[in-house]
Design an enzyme around this catalytic site. Structure first.
Site, PDB file in Angstrom:
ATOM      1  N   ASP A  34       0.802  -1.232   0.212  1.00 41.78           N
ATOM      2  CA  ASP A  34       0.031   0.090   0.119  1.00 41.78           C
ATOM      3  C   ASP A  34       0.910   1.243  -0.061  1.00 41.78           C
ATOM      4  OD1 ASP A  34      -2.959  -1.230   2.086  1.00 41.78           O
ATOM      5  OD2 ASP A  34      -2.042  -1.718   0.046  1.00 41.78           O
ATOM      6  N   LYS A 115     -27.466 -13.998 -10.534  1.00 46.22           N
ATOM      7  CA  LYS A 115     -28.153 -12.541 -10.641  1.00 46.22           C
ATOM      8  C   LYS A 115     -27.965 -11.851  -9.535  1.00 46.22           C
ATOM      9  CE  LYS A 115     -32.475 -10.728 -12.326  1.00 46.22           C
ATOM     10  NZ  LYS A 115     -32.533  -9.862 -11.504  1.00 46.22           N
ATOM     11  N   GLU A 170     -23.400  -5.654 -13.257  1.00 44.42           N
ATOM     12  CA  GLU A 170     -24.314  -5.337 -12.014  1.00 44.42           C
ATOM     13  C   GLU A 170     -23.258  -4.741 -10.992  1.00 44.42           C
ATOM     14  OE1 GLU A 170     -27.243  -5.944 -12.538  1.00 44.42           O
ATOM     15  OE2 GLU A 170     -28.227  -5.658 -10.575  1.00 44.42           O
TER      16      GLU A 170
END
Ligand SMILES: [Zn+2]
Length: 694
Positions: A34, A115, A170
């Site tokens: 990081d 889904k 999505e």
């Protein structure tokens, strides 16, 4: 550095950062720490500041979002964005697959994907560059949310290759992130989907960047640069291009082998499930049962024909593709009718529409009121009084309207009134919400008084809503400070106020004067200055209101943003609040009434000498004696010092351990004193904290 060198360096850094982001966010296999990432990022940002015209729209620094307002314009989709035909039993899905196989000469295979219960999105890439992110909308047109989409780290701003493709996916929020964010919201969302959808429609992309949305891509329409033959190839391509694709996929066909074509896929995707139609039945059933264990919410599964030429032959009905079908899991829902929509005015003036519905039992409780949040939310549902709606209570959270089942006779959508129901002021729109702008609005005044005396704030017992209403109506109490100036003896003239009750109220008022500064601070009810921020301020060394008022006068946003957990928007809002004349007046009156506007340092109470008073410390690197290094910061705070997360012009000292990086250079640049661990220990030894008695 010359312009040419800068351009080369910007390109190099961008590529490095992009590769790292992909490794980190998509592959979950980072190769940079990081700290290394931050250092590269800072270098890029500073080069871009020096050479602003070299900054590209897909720069990794574009991720942080902007405060620019956008109007969410509507744009037309250039690909079919149809909804899917639905089935509610898995037998129907397999019957559908068998039927397609039966009508087809060649063997057909079927994918089964999850889904995801999120917000449907179309990403348009031209020659590899993300040019537009558009919500599904009505299928023909959606909202352009490009700026917001760019803040989502799993969405590449540039693909690995210069292909032109429209990607459907999505956008969603993992369940644990939803729980974390929702718990701190004034009005919690009913489910991750609503929070994701609501976030995507935010006007300020920096607000969106604060919510860790992510995406699964599941469909690609290539117009240049690639020519896949199957859905499985499309998914592989999307993954190669840098998009995040779910690994939980099933692939089924009549004999489960597809003439031997599956063996290489089996090798490439050991995590997928393969098999024949019987295996498909089992897979659908098992997925349904195990969905609760997933880190995200799914509301069903989608089965699709894998072969793209076959899809073309099957084509579309008016509403759905014939080559795909959704298997929907039912959520616990009830059907009811919206009997009315009440408009509530909060203490900040925010207007919240609440649907009154015919009481309906859902998941063991009765739902009769459902919050509708704001006008955008109502527009999204296309809701009006008289509509039949499905309401749900997912998990253990507040009820929500899932969708409109049948419109009322007029086929209208409910509109927010123009005027405040409590004071008739014209409402104003800020972001997604309507507000009553009148601070003297009786509903707001009541809300502020109730907030001030409530639990979690001043916690004044025996001053409930009924008493507050009486005080407002009969005695024209308006502001929290009035509560301390009022002669409660006068209440004896009124019915229901006996001597005992009055003395209890007085005792509650007296007791509240002992509340510590941090509680008083958050009880002021200023925007963004809730319990968490008040604690952060006090624990970072702002232990008196006068210090905060001085910051407000000076507009020192940076002094607050260096405190971990306080962002720029919060800092600005807090300081704006503290500059308001009415707030100043309240503070002075409450101070005169004897409330605490100063808090002793924890160490001061224990007798530690305040040797770091007036100093601002930052810390970097690792230490022998202080692991974690927050322990060193505690010592600074106990001795009266302030602690900040990053070095700024106000930083007076940097405590530097092993391997301190860019902070060291910065500290030198701003002339902060750099203190080693050894030196720090000596300082502490000179101001020891007395041993406690216990
Ligand atoms: Zn009002």
């Amino acid at each position: 550095m010359t312009r040419k060198e800068a351009a080369r360096e910007i390109k190099r850094l961008s590529e490095l950062l992009r590769r790292h982001e992909h490794e980190y966010y998509v592959l979950a296999a980072p190769t940079l720490s990081d700290r290394e990432y931050d250092a590269l990022y800072d270098q890029l940002a500073s080069l871009e500041r020096d050479f602003p015209d070299l900054r590209t729209p897909d720069s990794p620094t574009a991720r942080v979002g902007s405060d620019l307002s956008s109007e969410l314009p509507e744009v037309e989709h250039t690909i079919p964005v149809l909804s899917l035909d639905k089935a509610y039993a898995h037998e129907e899905i397999v019957a559908w697959a068998r039927k397609i196989q039966g009508s087809s000469g060649a063997e057909v295979s079927f994918t089964v994907e999850e889904k995801i219960d999120g917000s449907s999105m179309v990403l348009y890439y031209e020659k590899g560059v993300l040019v537009r992110g558009v919500t599904r909308g009505n299928g023909l047109k959606g909202n352009d949310v490009t700026a917001n989409v760019k803040t989502i780290r799993t969405i590449p701003l540039r693909l690995a290759r210069a292909v032109s493709v429209a990607v459907r996916g999505e956008v969603f929020l993992p369940i644990d992130e939803f729980a974390r964010i929702n718990s701190s919201m004034e009005i919690p969302y009913a489910n991750p989907r609503n929070l994701a959808a609501g976030t995507l429609r935010r006007v300020r992309s920096s607000d969106v960047a604060a919510v860790p949305l992510t995406i699964f891509a599941y469909e690609g329409f290539f117009t240049g640069g690639a020519d896949p033959k199957s859905h499985v190839e499309v998914l592989s391509l999307l993954e190669e291009l840098g998009l995040r694709v779910s690994t939980r996929i099933g692939l089924f066909s009549a004999d489960g082998e597809l003439g031997g074509k599956l063996s290489s896929l089996r090798e490439r995707h050991p995590e997928w499930t393969f098999g024949d139609f019987d295996a498909m039945v089992r897979y659908l059933g098992a997925q349904r049962e195990t969905r609760r264990a997933l880190p995200y919410e799914i509301d069903g599964l989608v089965a699709k024909v894998n072969e793209l030429d076959r899809r073309e032959l099957l084509g579309y009905t008016g509403h759905h593709p014939r080559w795909a079908i959704a298997y929907k899991f039912e959520a616990p829902e009830g059907v009811t009718v919206v009997q009315g929509i009440d408009v509530q005015v909060g203490r900040t003036g925010r207007i919240t529409p609440v649907a009154r519905v015919r009481p309906v039992a859902v998941g063991g409780t009765t739902i009769s009121n459902v919050t509708l949040h704001n006008q955008d939310y109502i527009n999204m549902l296309d809701l009006a009084i008289g509509d039949s709606v499905a309401v749900s209570r997912r998990g253990d959270v507040i009820p929500a309207v899932e969708r409109v089942i049948e419109k009322n006779d007029t086929n209208s959508t409910w509109r927010m009134p123009d005027r405040c129901p409590a004071c008739e002021s014209g409402l104003v729109v800020v972001g997604a919400h309507h507000f009553c702008p009148n601070r003297d609005c009786p509903a707001q005044v009541r809300g502020r008084l109730l907030f001030f005396v409530g639990r979690g704030q001043m916690d004044i017992e025996n001053l409930g809503p009924e008493t507050i209403d009486v005080l407002m109506e009969r005695e024209s109490l308006r502001a929290p400070a009035d509560l301390y100036a009022f002669d409660y003896g006068k209440l004896a003239e009124l019915p229901g106020f006996g001597e005992k009750k009055i003395s209890l109220i007085r005792a509650g008022i007296e007791k509240s004067k002992a509340q510590p500064f941090r509680v008083v601070l958050q009880s002021l009810g200023l925007a963004e200055l809730g319990q968490k921020v008040a604690e952060l301020l006090v624990d970072s060394g702002y232990r008196s209101i006068d210090e905060l008022l001085a910051l407000a006068d000076a507009g020192s946003v940076e002094a607050l943003t260096v405190i971990p957990g306080i962002g720029e928007k919060t800092a600005q809002t807090v300081l704006e609040g503290l500059r308001r004349p009415d707030v100043r007046e309240q503070i002075e009156r409450l101070r005169a009434a004897g409330l605490s506007f100063v808090e002793e340092a924890r160490g001061e109470a224990a007798g530690a000498e305040q040797i770091f008073k007036g100093q601002t410390w930052c810390v970097t690197g690792s230490f022998e004696r202080f692991t974690p290094r927050e322990l060193a910061m505690e010592e600074v705070k106990r001795r009266g010092g302030k602690v900040v997360a990053s070095v700024s012009g106000k930083t007076t000292h940097l405590l530097a351990g092993e391997g301190g990086g860019s902070k060291l250079e910065k500290a030198r640049a701003v002339g902060a004193r750099i203190v080693s661990e050894e030196e720090f220990l000596l300082m502490l030894a000179r101001a020891p904290e007395p041993k406690r008695e216990d």
